[in-house]
Scaffold this motif. Structure first.
Motif, PDB file in Angstrom:
ATOM      1  N   THR A  50       0.872  -1.174   0.000  1.00 16.62           N
ATOM      2  CA  THR A  50       0.000   0.000   0.000  1.00 16.62           C
ATOM      3  C   THR A  50       0.903   1.215   0.000  1.00 16.62           C
ATOM      4  OG1 THR A  50      -1.658  -1.170   1.300  1.00 16.62           O
ATOM      5  CG2 THR A  50      -1.842   1.223   1.211  1.00 16.62           C
ATOM      6  N   THR A  51       0.595   2.164  -0.883  1.00 15.74           N
ATOM      7  CA  THR A  51       1.377   3.386  -0.952  1.00 15.74           C
ATOM      8  C   THR A  51       0.451   4.576  -0.758  1.00 15.74           C
ATOM      9  OG1 THR A  51       1.113   3.510  -3.351  1.00 15.74           O
ATOM     10  CG2 THR A  51       3.088   2.402  -2.524  1.00 15.74           C
ATOM     11  N   GLU A  52       1.017   5.630  -0.167  1.00 14.19           N
ATOM     12  CA  GLU A  52       0.283   6.883  -0.029  1.00 14.19           C
ATOM     13  C   GLU A  52       1.225   8.020  -0.382  1.00 14.19           C
ATOM     14  OE1 GLU A  52      -2.796   8.789   3.046  1.00 14.19           O
ATOM     15  OE2 GLU A  52      -0.771   8.566   3.872  1.00 14.19           O
ATOM     16  N   GLY A  53       0.766   8.888  -1.260  1.00 10.50           N
ATOM     17  CA  GLY A  53       1.537  10.057  -1.650  1.00 10.50           C
ATOM     18  C   GLY A  53       0.728  11.304  -1.352  1.00 10.50           C
ATOM     19  N   CYS A  54       1.400  12.347  -0.835  1.00 15.37           N
ATOM     20  CA  CYS A  54       0.718  13.584  -0.464  1.00 15.37           C
ATOM     21  C   CYS A  54       1.460  14.792  -1.027  1.00 15.37           C
ATOM     22  CB  CYS A  54       0.649  13.733   1.056  1.00 15.37           C
ATOM     23  SG  CYS A  54      -0.271  12.427   1.891  1.00 15.37           S
ATOM     24  N   VAL A  55       0.690  15.805  -1.415  1.00 18.15           N
ATOM     25  CA  VAL A  55       1.229  17.081  -1.862  1.00 18.15           C
ATOM     26  C   VAL A  55       0.560  18.188  -1.055  1.00 18.15           C
ATOM     27  CG1 VAL A  55       1.781  16.292  -4.195  1.00 18.15           C
ATOM     28  CG2 VAL A  55      -0.471  17.267  -3.744  1.00 18.15           C
ATOM     29  N   LEU A  56       1.020  19.410  -1.245  1.00 22.46           N
ATOM     30  CA  LEU A  56       0.468  20.582  -0.558  1.00 22.46           C
ATOM     31  C   LEU A  56       0.453  20.391   0.952  1.00 22.46           C
ATOM     32  CD1 LEU A  56      -2.495  21.427  -2.950  1.00 22.46           C
ATOM     33  CD2 LEU A  56      -0.260  22.538  -2.851  1.00 22.46           C
ATOM     34  N   ALA A  57       1.610  20.052   1.504  1.00 26.08           N
ATOM     35  CA  ALA A  57       1.784  19.867   2.951  1.00 26.08           C
ATOM     36  C   ALA A  57       0.792  18.855   3.524  1.00 26.08           C
ATOM     37  CB  ALA A  57       1.679  21.202   3.672  1.00 26.08           C
ATOM     38  N   GLY A  58       0.488  17.820   2.744  1.00 28.04           N
ATOM     39  CA  GLY A  58      -0.388  16.758   3.228  1.00 28.04           C
ATOM     40  C   GLY A  58      -1.867  17.032   3.051  1.00 28.04           C
ATOM     41  N   VAL A  59      -2.229  18.120   2.378  1.00 27.21           N
ATOM     42  CA  VAL A  59      -3.640  18.453   2.178  1.00 27.21           C
ATOM     43  C   VAL A  59      -4.297  17.498   1.174  1.00 27.21           C
ATOM     44  CG1 VAL A  59      -5.231  20.224   1.326  1.00 27.21           C
ATOM     45  CG2 VAL A  59      -3.291  20.871   2.765  1.00 27.21           C
ATOM     46  N   ILE A  60      -3.564  17.132   0.117  1.00 28.43           N
ATOM     47  CA  ILE A  60      -4.101  16.228  -0.897  1.00 28.43           C
ATOM     48  C   ILE A  60      -3.273  14.951  -0.873  1.00 28.43           C
ATOM     49  CG2 ILE A  60      -4.496  15.869  -3.355  1.00 28.43           C
ATOM     50  CD1 ILE A  60      -4.745  18.923  -3.624  1.00 28.43           C
ATOM     51  N   CYS A  61      -3.934  13.827  -0.569  1.00 25.58           N
ATOM     52  CA  CYS A  61      -3.248  12.540  -0.499  1.00 25.58           C
ATOM     53  C   CYS A  61      -4.008  11.510  -1.328  1.00 25.58           C
ATOM     54  CB  CYS A  61      -3.159  12.046   0.946  1.00 25.58           C
ATOM     55  SG  CYS A  61      -2.165  13.104   2.014  1.00 25.58           S
ATOM     56  N   LYS A  62      -3.278  10.528  -1.816  1.00 22.77           N
ATOM     57  CA  LYS A  62      -3.856   9.434  -2.593  1.00 22.77           C
ATOM     58  C   LYS A  62      -3.228   8.136  -2.115  1.00 22.77           C
ATOM     59  CE  LYS A  62      -5.778   7.502  -6.320  1.00 22.77           C
ATOM     60  NZ  LYS A  62      -7.178   7.414  -6.581  1.00 22.77           N
ATOM     61  N   GLU A  63      -4.078   7.151  -1.815  1.00 20.73           N
ATOM     62  CA  GLU A  63      -3.606   5.843  -1.392  1.00 20.73           C
ATOM     63  C   GLU A  63      -3.888   4.845  -2.498  1.00 20.73           C
ATOM     64  OE1 GLU A  63      -4.040   4.521   2.794  1.00 20.73           O
ATOM     65  OE2 GLU A  63      -5.169   2.869   1.902  1.00 20.73           O
ATOM     66  N   MET A  64      -2.987   3.881  -2.669  1.00 22.05           N
ATOM     67  CA  MET A  64      -3.150   2.876  -3.714  1.00 22.05           C
ATOM     68  C   MET A  64      -2.659   1.526  -3.199  1.00 22.05           C
ATOM     69  SD  MET A  64      -4.234   2.302  -6.792  1.00 22.05           S
ATOM     70  CE  MET A  64      -4.449   4.001  -7.327  1.00 22.05           C
ATOM     71  N   ALA A  65      -3.380   0.474  -3.570  1.00 24.56           N
ATOM     72  CA  ALA A  65      -2.975  -0.897  -3.255  1.00 24.56           C
ATOM     73  C   ALA A  65      -2.258  -1.481  -4.465  1.00 24.56           C
ATOM     74  CB  ALA A  65      -4.206  -1.734  -2.914  1.00 24.56           C
ATOM     75  N   TRP A  66      -1.289  -2.363  -4.200  1.00 27.74           N
ATOM     76  CA  TRP A  66      -0.494  -3.011  -5.240  1.00 27.74           C
ATOM     77  C   TRP A  66      -0.400  -4.500  -4.941  1.00 27.74           C
ATOM     78  CZ3 TRP A  66       1.602   0.031  -9.141  1.00 27.74           C
ATOM     79  CH2 TRP A  66       1.503   1.410  -8.936  1.00 27.74           C
ATOM     80  N   THR A  67      -0.264  -5.320  -5.993  1.00 28.75           N
ATOM     81  CA  THR A  67      -0.093  -6.757  -5.862  1.00 28.75           C
ATOM     82  C   THR A  67       1.182  -7.166  -6.587  1.00 28.75           C
ATOM     83  OG1 THR A  67      -2.484  -7.080  -5.851  1.00 28.75           O
ATOM     84  CG2 THR A  67      -1.127  -9.015  -6.330  1.00 28.75           C
ATOM     85  N   ARG A  68       1.996  -7.974  -5.916  1.00 27.79           N
ATOM     86  CA  ARG A  68       3.243  -8.446  -6.523  1.00 27.79           C
ATOM     87  C   ARG A  68       2.936  -9.368  -7.698  1.00 27.79           C
ATOM     88  NH1 ARG A  68       8.220  -8.254  -5.070  1.00 27.79           N
ATOM     89  NH2 ARG A  68       7.816  -7.827  -2.879  1.00 27.79           N
ATOM     90  N   LEU A  69       3.714  -9.210  -8.777  1.00 28.94           N
ATOM     91  CA  LEU A  69       3.589 -10.050  -9.963  1.00 28.94           C
ATOM     92  C   LEU A  69       4.780 -11.000 -10.047  1.00 28.94           C
ATOM     93  CD1 LEU A  69       2.626  -7.279 -12.530  1.00 28.94           C
ATOM     94  CD2 LEU A  69       1.098  -8.945 -11.466  1.00 28.94           C
ATOM     95  N   ALA A  70       4.598 -12.095 -10.765  1.00 30.18           N
ATOM     96  CA  ALA A  70       5.714 -12.996 -11.055  1.00 30.18           C
ATOM     97  C   ALA A  70       6.668 -12.269 -11.991  1.00 30.18           C
ATOM     98  CB  ALA A  70       5.189 -14.277 -11.706  1.00 30.18           C
ATOM     99  N   SER A  71       7.878 -12.728 -12.081  1.00 37.58           N
ATOM    100  CA  SER A  71       8.879 -12.104 -12.969  1.00 37.58           C
ATOM    101  C   SER A  71       8.403 -12.110 -14.404  1.00 37.58           C
ATOM    102  CB  SER A  71      10.206 -12.859 -12.880  1.00 37.58           C
ATOM    103  OG  SER A  71      10.690 -12.798 -11.564  1.00 37.58           O
ATOM    104  N   GLU A  72       8.876 -11.098 -15.153  1.00 39.78           N
ATOM    105  CA  GLU A  72       8.528 -11.029 -16.586  1.00 39.78           C
ATOM    106  C   GLU A  72       9.302 -12.051 -17.357  1.00 39.78           C
ATOM    107  OE1 GLU A  72       9.412  -6.917 -17.596  1.00 39.78           O
ATOM    108  OE2 GLU A  72       7.339  -6.415 -17.276  1.00 39.78           O
TER     109      GLU A  72
END
Length: 127
Positions: free
Chosen positions: A105-127
């Motif tokens: 899970t990642t969260e990125g914020c801009v504007l001193a934390g006023v705007i944030c977005k969280e995203m879930a990720w799933t590991r993939l097998a090697s290419e």
């Protein structure tokens, strides 16, 4: 890469030696939870880069090859925190990552934390 893909994404260390063997789970291939992008997380110099390897056709503002350069360090409790630089938008985000063996899970914020977005990720097998 848009803030949605890369904000949510991954990290970069300011000091590569700080990585412990157990922290290596951050590296590899990840699929974004909304199904619109896949990224490869790897070292790039002293940092960690998340590079779009695939972006669903029609996804606005994102393309394969976009890179997020992260400067993050592990915290107590298994999280990572620091900053991420989006080269395409010339923006720096405050970033937090929670990495497990198969999920992230990642969260990125801009504007001193006023705007944030969280995203879930799933590991993939090697290419």
């Amino acid at each position: 890469m848009t803030s949605r893909v890369l904000i949510a994404m991954l990290a970069s260390l300011t000091a590569a030696p700080a990585l412990a063997a157990s922290d290596a789970t951050l590296f590899g291939l990840w699929a974004r939870g909304d199904g619109k992008a896949k990224v490869k997380v790897e070292r790039c110099g002293d940092n960690i880069c998340a590079t779009n390897t695939w972006v669903r056709e029609g996804t606005k503002g994102e393309k394969a090859g976009d890179v997020l350069v992260m400067s993050v360090k592990p915290d107590d409790g298994g999280s990572w925190s620091g900053t991420a630089f989006d080269r395409q938008r010339d923006l720096t985000y405050r970033m937090t990552l929670k990495v497990g063996e198969m999920r992230m899970t990642t969260e990125g914020c801009v504007l001193a934390g006023v705007i944030c977005k969280e995203m879930a990720w799933t590991r993939l097998a090697s290419e």
